[in-house]
Design a protein around this motif. Structure first.
Motif, mmCIF file in Angstrom:
data_model
loop_
_atom_site.group_PDB
_atom_site.id
_atom_site.type_symbol
_atom_site.label_atom_id
_atom_site.label_comp_id
_atom_site.label_asym_id
_atom_site.label_seq_id
_atom_site.Cartn_x
_atom_site.Cartn_y
_atom_site.Cartn_z
ATOM 1 N N ASN A 317 0.852 -1.201 0.000
ATOM 2 C CA ASN A 317 0.000 0.000 0.000
ATOM 3 C C ASN A 317 0.882 1.244 0.000
ATOM 4 O O ASN A 317 1.158 1.836 1.043
ATOM 5 C CB ASN A 317 -0.915 -0.021 1.217
ATOM 6 C CG ASN A 317 -1.920 1.120 1.217
ATOM 7 O OD1 ASN A 317 -1.865 2.004 0.361
ATOM 8 N ND2 ASN A 317 -2.835 1.105 2.163
ATOM 9 N N TRP A 318 1.346 1.654 -1.193
ATOM 10 C CA TRP A 318 2.274 2.783 -1.283
ATOM 11 C C TRP A 318 1.650 4.098 -0.843
ATOM 12 O O TRP A 318 2.361 5.066 -0.552
ATOM 13 C CB TRP A 318 2.821 2.907 -2.704
ATOM 14 C CG TRP A 318 1.781 3.058 -3.779
ATOM 15 C CD1 TRP A 318 1.257 2.067 -4.550
ATOM 16 C CD2 TRP A 318 1.156 4.276 -4.208
ATOM 17 N NE1 TRP A 318 0.336 2.579 -5.431
ATOM 18 C CE2 TRP A 318 0.261 3.944 -5.241
ATOM 19 C CE3 TRP A 318 1.261 5.609 -3.824
ATOM 20 C CZ2 TRP A 318 -0.531 4.884 -5.889
ATOM 21 C CZ3 TRP A 318 0.485 6.558 -4.467
ATOM 22 C CH2 TRP A 318 -0.406 6.197 -5.485
ATOM 23 N N GLY A 319 0.330 4.149 -0.748
ATOM 24 C CA GLY A 319 -0.327 5.362 -0.260
ATOM 25 C C GLY A 319 0.087 5.725 1.154
ATOM 26 O O GLY A 319 0.086 6.899 1.538
ATOM 27 N N ARG A 320 0.461 4.709 1.937
ATOM 28 C CA ARG A 320 0.939 4.971 3.302
ATOM 29 C C ARG A 320 2.217 5.805 3.271
ATOM 30 O O ARG A 320 2.436 6.674 4.117
ATOM 31 C CB ARG A 320 1.215 3.644 4.019
ATOM 32 C CG ARG A 320 0.052 2.685 4.107
ATOM 33 C CD ARG A 320 -1.139 3.269 4.820
ATOM 34 N NE ARG A 320 -2.060 2.214 5.260
ATOM 35 C CZ ARG A 320 -3.287 2.439 5.678
ATOM 36 N NH1 ARG A 320 -3.762 3.683 5.716
ATOM 37 N NH2 ARG A 320 -4.060 1.431 6.081
ATOM 38 N N VAL A 337 6.869 13.066 -7.437
ATOM 39 C CA VAL A 337 7.429 12.128 -6.468
ATOM 40 C C VAL A 337 7.464 10.716 -7.037
ATOM 41 O O VAL A 337 6.528 10.273 -7.706
ATOM 42 C CB VAL A 337 6.610 12.144 -5.160
ATOM 43 C CG1 VAL A 337 7.056 11.026 -4.221
ATOM 44 C CG2 VAL A 337 6.756 13.502 -4.468
ATOM 45 N N SER A 338 8.560 9.998 -6.745
ATOM 46 C CA SER A 338 8.692 8.594 -7.128
ATOM 47 C C SER A 338 8.954 7.759 -5.880
ATOM 48 O O SER A 338 9.621 8.213 -4.940
ATOM 49 C CB SER A 338 9.831 8.401 -8.126
ATOM 50 O OG SER A 338 9.573 9.086 -9.334
ATOM 51 N N LEU A 351 2.049 9.351 -9.300
ATOM 52 C CA LEU A 351 0.967 8.484 -9.769
ATOM 53 C C LEU A 351 1.435 7.033 -9.771
ATOM 54 O O LEU A 351 2.621 6.753 -9.918
ATOM 55 C CB LEU A 351 0.526 8.884 -11.178
ATOM 56 C CG LEU A 351 -0.061 10.295 -11.344
ATOM 57 C CD1 LEU A 351 -0.255 10.602 -12.826
ATOM 58 C CD2 LEU A 351 -1.369 10.438 -10.581
ATOM 59 N N ALA A 352 0.468 6.125 -9.626
ATOM 60 C CA ALA A 352 0.805 4.705 -9.642
ATOM 61 C C ALA A 352 1.338 4.296 -11.000
ATOM 62 O O ALA A 352 0.893 4.789 -12.039
ATOM 63 C CB ALA A 352 -0.431 3.878 -9.302
#
Length: 402
Positions: A317-320, A337-338, A351-352
């Motif tokens: 869950n990269w949103g964390r 951002v990456s 973005l994903a």
């Protein structure tokens, strides 16, 4: 010996630098295992320290800070676990001074050459008679027993020995520390001790320690709590025979690298041994506006309970990670951002991107998880270390005094 990436620096088997001795014993502060020990230099050594910023600074911490600040010099440090001697009022102040005095008398040195360090339960008076009897039994040995005498909820002793050449003389740096819970240094939420036989003035040593701590011990977090007792103390007794180290010394950069290696290793050992932890987490930030902001973001990510829980659950869950970045005040390119997890890119331009979630889930199960972030706001970098948040953390701290 194992040669590091620095050709002039080697990681060695544990040993005390020339002119240093140690010992430990059990006096009943803990149910089992050694709980009292000391470090002793053959001669007075240059000394430096950094200390917890918790307002309830424990009596031994305050005493050691005062002692070192007198002349940046120590010859011994006496230490105990099982009792923090914190929030113990006037009696606690007297007991810390009595530990200092008893150690000085045993060694035949001045009390202002003795530091005191304690860790353990807060709010209980120190059983000084037990401490005093234990001090009289300590000897001058070359064993590593003191490295275990300071442990509380740690699962193992944390040590390192590094050797390098200064003025063609072999110089040894040996450090050890304790720390597992209450880890969110500012400074320093652990007990850390570094000894070296290098020759360096106390004031210069203090400058070096303060600078290096910000890149190492101050960049780890386990639970966001800052303890009352903690410190990192360095002693340099000059027994290696080198010329005094200053920033203009030809070999000063070598010593700085060796010193940073010691502190970095110990910092990561603490992060990886966080209470209940199952994984070491490293966060590397690039593209920071400046170094301070890059370090701030790295520590915010590794310290986020949501990120820590995500890693424990092997949840990709990269949103964390994004929310942790956004909670800081650092400069961020909001559209640039990456994010990578264990080398797998998950975010580009905020973005994903297409990735195989099963692959990320599998890599999150590893013992070490590395998160890389590019803020795209500058050229500075920062690194922080921490651990995952497990059920066992709650179990350990729910029964800490039991």
């Amino acid at each position: 010996m194992q040669l590091t990436s620095e050709d002039s620096i080697e990681i060695s088997t544990f040993q005390w630098p020339t002119g240093f001795y140690a010992d430990a014993g059990h006096v009943g502060l803990k149910k089992t295992d050694d709980d009292l020990g000391w470090l002793v230099s053959k001669v007075p050594a240059a000394a430096a320290g950094v200390y917890t910023t918790n307002q309830f600074q424990a009596a031994p911490t305050a005493l050691t800070k005062e002692t070192i600040n007198l002349a940046h010099q120590l010859q011994a440090i006496v230490m105990n676990s099982g009792n923090a001697n914190s929030c113990t009022g006037v009696q606690g102040i007297h007991d810390a001074a009595a530990m200092q005095q008893a150690t000085a008398e045993k060694l035949g040195i001045a009390p202002n050459l003795v530091g005191v360090a304690s860790t353990g339960v807060i709010g209980e008076q120190l059983p000084f008679n037990q401490i005093n009897q234990g001090i009289t039994k300590l000897g001058l040995t070359k064993t590593a027993s003191v490295t275990k005498a300071v442990l509380t909820t740690d699962t193992h002793a944390k040590t390192i020995t590094v050797q390098c050449l200064i003025d063609d003389q072999p110089v040894t740096l040996t450090g050890f520390c304790k720390g597992s819970g209450m880890i969110h240094p500012n400074m320093a939420t652990m007990l850390g001790f570094v000894t070296t036989d290098a020759k360096i003035a106390g004031e210069q040593l203090q400058t070096l320690l303060s600078q290096t701590v910000n890149q190492t011990f101050n960049q780890i977090t386990v639970d966001g709590d800052t303890s009352t007792n903690d410190m990192v103390v360095v002693m340099a007794n000059g027994q290696a025979g080198n010329q005094a180290l200053t920033p203009t010394h030809e070999d000063y950069p070598t010593f700085v690298k060796a010193f940073k290696l010691v502190l970095s290793h110990l910092a990561k050992e603490i992060a990886g041994d966080g209470e209940g932890a199952s994984k070491l987490v490293e966060v590397n930030v690039s593209g920071g506006y400046n170094e301070l902001e890059a370090q701030q973001v790295a520590k915010a990510i590794v310290g986020s309970n949501l990120v820590k829980a995500m890693i424990f659950g092997n949840d990709a869950n990269w949103g964390r990670v994004m929310q942790a970045i956004g909670q800081t005040t650092a400069h961020v390119d909001l559209n640039g951002v990456s994010v990578w997890i264990n080398g797998i890119q998950m975010v580009k331009d905020s973005l994903a991107v297409t990735y195989h979630e099963a692959a990320v889930t599998k890599t999150l199960a590893q013992k070490t998880v590395t998160i890389d972030v590019d803020l795209n706001a500058g050229k500075s970098t920062g690194t922080a270390w921490g651990c995952d948040l497990t059920y066992q953390y709650v179990q350990i701290n729910a029964s800490y005094r039991s």
